[in-house]
Design a protein around this motif. Sequence first.
Motif, PDB file in Angstrom:
ATOM      1  N   LEU A 182     124.530 -20.500  29.721  1.00  0.00           N
ATOM      2  CA  LEU A 182     123.539 -20.814  28.702  1.00  0.00           C
ATOM      3  C   LEU A 182     122.213 -20.130  29.006  1.00  0.00           C
ATOM      4  O   LEU A 182     121.540 -19.622  28.102  1.00  0.00           O
ATOM      5  N   ALA A 183     121.835 -20.080  30.277  1.00  0.00           N
ATOM      6  CA  ALA A 183     120.605 -19.396  30.661  1.00  0.00           C
ATOM      7  C   ALA A 183     120.686 -17.909  30.338  1.00  0.00           C
ATOM      8  O   ALA A 183     119.684 -17.298  29.946  1.00  0.00           O
ATOM      9  N   GLY A 184     121.867 -17.325  30.488  1.00  0.00           N
ATOM     10  CA  GLY A 184     122.034 -15.918  30.148  1.00  0.00           C
ATOM     11  C   GLY A 184     121.792 -15.665  28.670  1.00  0.00           C
ATOM     12  O   GLY A 184     121.111 -14.704  28.290  1.00  0.00           O
ATOM     13  N   VAL A 185     122.325 -16.520  27.819  1.00  0.00           N
ATOM     14  CA  VAL A 185     122.127 -16.368  26.376  1.00  0.00           C
ATOM     15  C   VAL A 185     120.654 -16.519  26.016  1.00  0.00           C
ATOM     16  O   VAL A 185     120.093 -15.719  25.251  1.00  0.00           O
ATOM     17  N   VAL A 186     119.992 -17.529  26.570  1.00  0.00           N
ATOM     18  CA  VAL A 186     118.579 -17.756  26.278  1.00  0.00           C
ATOM     19  C   VAL A 186     117.725 -16.612  26.808  1.00  0.00           C
ATOM     20  O   VAL A 186     116.764 -16.172  26.159  1.00  0.00           O
ATOM     21  N   PHE A 187     118.063 -16.090  27.980  1.00  0.00           N
ATOM     22  CA  PHE A 187     117.337 -14.958  28.544  1.00  0.00           C
ATOM     23  C   PHE A 187     117.431 -13.744  27.620  1.00  0.00           C
ATOM     24  O   PHE A 187     116.442 -13.030  27.410  1.00  0.00           O
ATOM     25  N   ALA A 188     118.603 -13.508  27.059  1.00  0.00           N
ATOM     26  CA  ALA A 188     118.767 -12.391  26.132  1.00  0.00           C
ATOM     27  C   ALA A 188     117.871 -12.569  24.912  1.00  0.00           C
ATOM     28  O   ALA A 188     117.232 -11.613  24.445  1.00  0.00           O
ATOM     29  N   ILE A 189     117.796 -13.785  24.396  1.00  0.00           N
ATOM     30  CA  ILE A 189     116.988 -14.044  23.202  1.00  0.00           C
ATOM     31  C   ILE A 189     115.503 -13.948  23.519  1.00  0.00           C
ATOM     32  O   ILE A 189     114.725 -13.355  22.763  1.00  0.00           O
ATOM     33  N   GLU A 190     115.093 -14.516  24.652  1.00  0.00           N
ATOM     34  CA  GLU A 190     113.671 -14.628  24.965  1.00  0.00           C
ATOM     35  C   GLU A 190     113.066 -13.335  25.485  1.00  0.00           C
ATOM     36  O   GLU A 190     111.912 -13.023  25.190  1.00  0.00           O
ATOM     37  N   GLN A 191     113.821 -12.570  26.264  1.00  0.00           N
ATOM     38  CA  GLN A 191     113.258 -11.396  26.915  1.00  0.00           C
ATOM     39  C   GLN A 191     113.805 -10.075  26.382  1.00  0.00           C
ATOM     40  O   GLN A 191     113.042  -9.183  26.037  1.00  0.00           O
ATOM     41  N   LEU A 192     115.126  -9.953  26.303  1.00  0.00           N
ATOM     42  CA  LEU A 192     115.720  -8.640  26.047  1.00  0.00           C
ATOM     43  C   LEU A 192     115.728  -8.249  24.579  1.00  0.00           C
ATOM     44  O   LEU A 192     115.738  -7.054  24.262  1.00  0.00           O
ATOM     45  N   THR A 193     115.759  -9.208  23.660  1.00  0.00           N
ATOM     46  CA  THR A 193     115.766  -8.862  22.241  1.00  0.00           C
ATOM     47  C   THR A 193     114.377  -8.940  21.626  1.00  0.00           C
ATOM     48  O   THR A 193     114.223  -8.764  20.426  1.00  0.00           O
ATOM     49  N   ARG A 194     113.362  -9.175  22.460  1.00  0.00           N
ATOM     50  CA  ARG A 194     111.996  -9.270  21.941  1.00  0.00           C
ATOM     51  C   ARG A 194     111.557  -7.901  21.409  1.00  0.00           C
ATOM     52  O   ARG A 194     111.605  -6.894  22.112  1.00  0.00           O
ATOM     53  N   GLY A 195     111.142  -7.871  20.158  1.00  0.00           N
ATOM     54  CA  GLY A 195     110.665  -6.625  19.561  1.00  0.00           C
ATOM     55  C   GLY A 195     111.762  -5.723  19.034  1.00  0.00           C
ATOM     56  O   GLY A 195     111.483  -4.653  18.501  1.00  0.00           O
ATOM     57  N   MET A 196     113.021  -6.133  19.159  1.00  0.00           N
ATOM     58  CA  MET A 196     114.118  -5.308  18.656  1.00  0.00           C
ATOM     59  C   MET A 196     114.261  -5.470  17.151  1.00  0.00           C
ATOM     60  O   MET A 196     113.912  -6.499  16.581  1.00  0.00           O
ATOM     61  N   GLU A 197     114.787  -4.443  16.513  1.00  0.00           N
ATOM     62  CA  GLU A 197     115.042  -4.512  15.082  1.00  0.00           C
ATOM     63  C   GLU A 197     116.190  -5.491  14.817  1.00  0.00           C
ATOM     64  O   GLU A 197     117.108  -5.615  15.623  1.00  0.00           O
ATOM     65  N   PRO A 198     116.150  -6.178  13.658  1.00  0.00           N
ATOM     66  CA  PRO A 198     117.227  -7.121  13.351  1.00  0.00           C
ATOM     67  C   PRO A 198     118.602  -6.470  13.378  1.00  0.00           C
ATOM     68  O   PRO A 198     119.589  -7.099  13.739  1.00  0.00           O
ATOM     69  N   SER A 199     118.686  -5.203  13.001  1.00  0.00           N
ATOM     70  CA  SER A 199     119.985  -4.534  13.014  1.00  0.00           C
ATOM     71  C   SER A 199     120.541  -4.421  14.414  1.00  0.00           C
ATOM     72  O   SER A 199     121.742  -4.371  14.623  1.00  0.00           O
ATOM     73  N   HIS A 200     119.640  -4.374  15.414  1.00  0.00           N
ATOM     74  CA  HIS A 200     120.084  -4.302  16.798  1.00  0.00           C
ATOM     75  C   HIS A 200     120.377  -5.685  17.357  1.00  0.00           C
ATOM     76  O   HIS A 200     121.359  -5.893  18.053  1.00  0.00           O
ATOM     77  N   SER A 201     119.476  -6.625  17.090  1.00  0.00           N
ATOM     78  CA  SER A 201     119.603  -7.946  17.709  1.00  0.00           C
ATOM     79  C   SER A 201     120.652  -8.818  17.027  1.00  0.00           C
ATOM     80  O   SER A 201     121.210  -9.710  17.651  1.00  0.00           O
ATOM     81  N   GLY A 202     120.946  -8.590  15.729  1.00  0.00           N
ATOM     82  CA  GLY A 202     121.862  -9.453  15.030  1.00  0.00           C
ATOM     83  C   GLY A 202     123.292  -8.949  14.974  1.00  0.00           C
ATOM     84  O   GLY A 202     124.219  -9.716  14.832  1.00  0.00           O
ATOM     85  N   ARG A 203     123.476  -7.648  15.057  1.00  0.00           N
ATOM     86  CA  ARG A 203     124.804  -7.067  14.917  1.00  0.00           C
ATOM     87  C   ARG A 203     125.670  -7.410  16.133  1.00  0.00           C
ATOM     88  O   ARG A 203     125.235  -7.310  17.263  1.00  0.00           O
ATOM     89  N   ASN A 204     126.904  -7.804  15.863  1.00  0.00           N
ATOM     90  CA  ASN A 204     127.868  -8.123  16.914  1.00  0.00           C
ATOM     91  C   ASN A 204     127.361  -9.211  17.860  1.00  0.00           C
ATOM     92  O   ASN A 204     127.673  -9.197  19.053  1.00  0.00           O
TER      93      ASN A 204
END
Length: 466
Positions: A182-204
């Motif tokens: 669960l921490a891995g999923v939250v880390f991806a949302i909070e840190q790694l997808t910050r500022g990414m385009e929706p097409s990148h963060s939402g796809r797959n």
Amino acid sequence: MKHQEPDFLHNLRAEFADWRLWFDRAIVLAYAAAAGLFIVGFTMLTEAALHRFKHVEAWQPWMVFLWTPAWVVALVWITQRFFPGAAGSGIPQVMAALDPATPQSQRGLFVSLKLSCAKIVLTSGGMLAGLSIGREGPSVQAAAGVMLHARRWLSPRSGIGDHGLLVAGGAAGIAAAFNAPLAGVVFAIEQLTRGMEPSHSGRNSGLIIGAIVLAGLMAVSVFGNFTYFGVIRVPRLDWSLLGPGLLVVLACGLLGGLLARLLVASIAGLPDRYSDYRRRHPFRFAAACGLVVALIGWAADGTTYGGGDEHTRRMLAGDPGLPELYVPLKFLATWVSSWSGVPGGVFAPSLSIGGGLGNDVAQLTGHAEHAPALIAMGMAGFLAAATQAPLTAFIIVMEMVDGHAMVLSLMSVAMLSSLVSRLLSRPLYSAMAELQMLRLGPVSSEPPAQPAPQAEDGSAASATTR
């Protein structure tokens, strides 16, 4: 208008009509499993390295004053000469690789399978030297490098791009390192997808989450389904803990923010004689840092060496056995270890420092019976303050101590400590990622033959991160 029910057989045939799509998904999941096993091996290697260091310390305590500086110099030389992208934590490198301004041809400067292998070996070398570093941040870069390697096997119409692979790999590293999916999923949302385009963060997104969970399961399959720091037993929390809890928030926010500010300032370089000496004589500076870490460890009876996991477990169990000045000594050892330029992270040391702060507050305020709860709050608060990632911090601690009964307390402390930290410092990993971006130089159509050409003499030290 009459609604038609879904045709199960038709939808099933349509789903499996494109075999290549499923083959691509299988490739991603296979690499996720490989990334998890990479981190499992990394964990074993770092533990063996730290055990070897403690064996040397127990055999001849004076040897540490030669052993640690020598190893630090060797590690800094190897890093600057061959693997400049492996320096520091690894999380800023993944963020830099995810930055839209980074050309695809230059992502290898920050994340690659070669850097993943180097990161694992060099961070383990830092443990062998007895430095106050952690393996969790490096696990992010190592796992991301493994996942990025999958792109060569994917079809162009798979819809799975570099961004998705990097996010999945980075988050998988956290999930496998902490045994906390669960921490891995939250880390991806909070840190790694910050500022990414929706097409990148939402796809797959479903495939990415599946890859994160699968990597975490690899750690579970090897080490078992356990909580990292055991299960804490806390009495019923009441309003009497409001005062001590606020003290924990204030202490963690101020010290965590100070650590983040020191790390950013010292690595970026300041117009002072120490930064100038580091630029001109990086290996002498590394030797001095190693000697300082050895002296701090000697003064702290060896408790500041390594990430501090063992001492955190003992604190939570009610048997700290730590020196009175453990918190400031561990703080200094962590800063100096990072400043030296050796690959290594700050997650584990931050948890240890925060646990020490919570334990000190419990003893000073006469709430020894609530020490485990205050220690857990301190861990979440200091990690949130140092990284300014409060959601990741409180979820990590909650999963590591099975602290579901303290969800609101941990969340509150993490959020408030992060707010206090922002008064002192910019977000640590964002600031470090900006320093990493300096290594790109002028963007060209051809990848550079040698990344960071000034790294051999140490002048590129300002672009390394912790």
